[in-house]
Write a protein that holds these residues in place. Structure first.
Motif, PDB file in Angstrom:
ATOM      1  N   GLU A 287      -0.924  -4.484  -1.921  1.00 14.52           N
ATOM      2  CA  GLU A 287       0.107  -4.525  -2.828  1.00 14.52           C
ATOM      3  C   GLU A 287       0.119  -5.629  -3.634  1.00 14.52           C
ATOM      4  O   GLU A 287       0.632  -5.641  -4.807  1.00 14.52           O
ATOM      5  CB  GLU A 287       1.387  -4.153  -2.040  1.00 14.52           C
ATOM      6  CG  GLU A 287       1.532  -2.761  -1.772  1.00 14.52           C
ATOM      7  CD  GLU A 287       2.691  -2.290  -1.023  1.00 14.52           C
ATOM      8  OE1 GLU A 287       3.100  -1.163  -1.103  1.00 14.52           O
ATOM      9  OE2 GLU A 287       3.457  -3.176  -0.730  1.00 14.52           O
TER      10      GLU A 287
ATOM     11  N   ILE B   9      -6.958   3.224   2.259  1.00 16.37           N
ATOM     12  CA  ILE B   9      -5.913   3.283   0.893  1.00 16.37           C
ATOM     13  C   ILE B   9      -6.602   3.342   0.013  1.00 16.37           C
ATOM     14  O   ILE B   9      -7.853   2.821  -0.329  1.00 16.37           O
ATOM     15  CB  ILE B   9      -5.203   1.923   0.953  1.00 16.37           C
ATOM     16  CG1 ILE B   9      -4.487   1.664   2.435  1.00 16.37           C
ATOM     17  CG2 ILE B   9      -4.265   1.757  -0.093  1.00 16.37           C
ATOM     18  CD1 ILE B   9      -3.827   0.378   2.546  1.00 16.37           C
TER      19      ILE B   9
ATOM     20  N   CYS C 243      -1.197  -3.095   3.851  1.00 16.79           N
ATOM     21  CA  CYS C 243      -0.329  -2.519   2.632  1.00 16.79           C
ATOM     22  C   CYS C 243       0.040  -3.737   1.688  1.00 16.79           C
ATOM     23  O   CYS C 243      -0.023  -3.770   0.786  1.00 16.79           O
ATOM     24  CB  CYS C 243       0.576  -1.544   2.929  1.00 16.79           C
ATOM     25  SG  CYS C 243       0.030   0.312   3.588  1.00 16.79           S
ATOM     26  N   SER C 244       0.604  -4.625   2.699  1.00 17.05           N
ATOM     27  CA  SER C 244       1.214  -5.645   1.807  1.00 17.05           C
ATOM     28  C   SER C 244       0.195  -6.674   1.036  1.00 17.05           C
ATOM     29  O   SER C 244       0.350  -6.947  -0.033  1.00 17.05           O
ATOM     30  CB  SER C 244       1.945  -6.638   2.990  1.00 17.05           C
ATOM     31  OG  SER C 244       2.734  -7.680   2.280  1.00 17.05           O
TER      32      SER C 244
ATOM     33  N   GLU D 282      -0.384  -1.482   9.958  1.00 13.04           N
ATOM     34  CA  GLU D 282      -0.201  -0.810   8.565  1.00 13.04           C
ATOM     35  C   GLU D 282       0.647  -1.550   7.518  1.00 13.04           C
ATOM     36  O   GLU D 282       0.149  -1.748   6.435  1.00 13.04           O
ATOM     37  CB  GLU D 282       0.580   0.340   8.925  1.00 13.04           C
ATOM     38  CG  GLU D 282       0.591   1.235   7.473  1.00 13.04           C
ATOM     39  CD  GLU D 282       1.347   2.599   7.759  1.00 13.04           C
ATOM     40  OE1 GLU D 282       1.674   3.444   6.804  1.00 13.04           O
ATOM     41  OE2 GLU D 282       1.660   2.999   8.852  1.00 13.04           O
ATOM     42  N   GLU D 283       1.520  -2.288   8.135  1.00  7.99           N
ATOM     43  CA  GLU D 283       2.550  -2.832   7.111  1.00  7.99           C
ATOM     44  C   GLU D 283       1.792  -4.232   6.525  1.00  7.99           C
ATOM     45  O   GLU D 283       1.847  -4.266   5.486  1.00  7.99           O
ATOM     46  CB  GLU D 283       3.728  -3.207   7.977  1.00  7.99           C
ATOM     47  CG  GLU D 283       4.722  -4.309   7.131  1.00  7.99           C
ATOM     48  CD  GLU D 283       5.932  -4.772   8.040  1.00  7.99           C
ATOM     49  OE1 GLU D 283       6.457  -5.804   7.606  1.00  7.99           O
ATOM     50  OE2 GLU D 283       6.293  -4.059   8.700  1.00  7.99           O
TER      51      GLU D 283
ATOM     52  N   VAL E  42      -2.076   6.491   1.487  1.00  6.23           N
ATOM     53  CA  VAL E  42      -2.239   5.720   2.656  1.00  6.23           C
ATOM     54  C   VAL E  42      -2.325   6.993   3.504  1.00  6.23           C
ATOM     55  O   VAL E  42      -1.832   7.688   3.830  1.00  6.23           O
ATOM     56  CB  VAL E  42      -1.179   4.929   3.113  1.00  6.23           C
ATOM     57  CG1 VAL E  42      -1.712   4.214   4.552  1.00  6.23           C
ATOM     58  CG2 VAL E  42      -0.971   3.930   1.909  1.00  6.23           C
TER      59      VAL E  42
ATOM     60  N   LYS F 171       3.123   6.753  -0.411  1.00  7.89           N
ATOM     61  CA  LYS F 171       2.589   7.034   0.942  1.00  7.89           C
ATOM     62  C   LYS F 171       1.416   7.913   0.810  1.00  7.89           C
ATOM     63  O   LYS F 171       0.847   8.061   1.581  1.00  7.89           O
ATOM     64  CB  LYS F 171       3.789   7.611   1.512  1.00  7.89           C
ATOM     65  CG  LYS F 171       4.561   8.785   0.762  1.00  7.89           C
ATOM     66  CD  LYS F 171       5.657   9.166   2.153  1.00  7.89           C
ATOM     67  CE  LYS F 171       6.447  10.343   1.388  1.00  7.89           C
ATOM     68  NZ  LYS F 171       7.601  10.896   2.068  1.00  7.89           N
TER      69      LYS F 171
ATOM     70  N   LEU G 265       2.573   0.674  -3.039  1.00  7.34           N
ATOM     71  CA  LEU G 265       1.809   1.733  -2.917  1.00  7.34           C
ATOM     72  C   LEU G 265       2.458   3.027  -2.426  1.00  7.34           C
ATOM     73  O   LEU G 265       3.687   2.872  -2.065  1.00  7.34           O
ATOM     74  CB  LEU G 265       0.901   1.607  -1.377  1.00  7.34           C
ATOM     75  CG  LEU G 265      -0.352   0.414  -1.642  1.00  7.34           C
ATOM     76  CD1 LEU G 265      -0.762   0.053  -0.403  1.00  7.34           C
ATOM     77  CD2 LEU G 265      -1.388   1.160  -2.413  1.00  7.34           C
TER      78      LEU G 265
END
Length: 89
Positions: free
Chosen positions: A36, A62, A32-33, A28-29, A47, A44, A42
């Protein structure tokens, strides 16, 4: 008349990015990174995450505001390079 892929979307537009992969601690990290880098921080509520019935796989959706076809292509290319990502929709 046929339309090109650029004609399908009217930018800016809401666009969901769906990513599938093995359920690993950093997926997930990492996803998202990558996103982004192109859309900024982003929230929360953008997501959503679902685990497979046995928990082996994870689906991350997302929702972003896409500004161009080039932006979407770049996001997809970077996500495909990630070893944590198995599939994109």
């Amino acid at each position: 008349m046929s339309k090109s892929n650029d004609d399908i979307f009217k930018f800016p537009c809401e666009y969901p990015i769906k990513v599938f992969g093995l359920n690993q601690p950093k997926i997930e990290e990492s996803v998202c990174s990558i996103i982004e880098n192109y859309v900024g921080k982003l929230h929360k509520n953008q997501v959503s995450i679902k685990n497979s019935s046995k928990g082996k796989y994870i689906s991350i959706t997302i929702r972003i505001i896409a500004t161009s076809r080039q932006q979407l292509d770049s996001i997809n290319a970077d996500l495909q390079k990630s070893p944590l990502v198995s599939y994109l929709l």
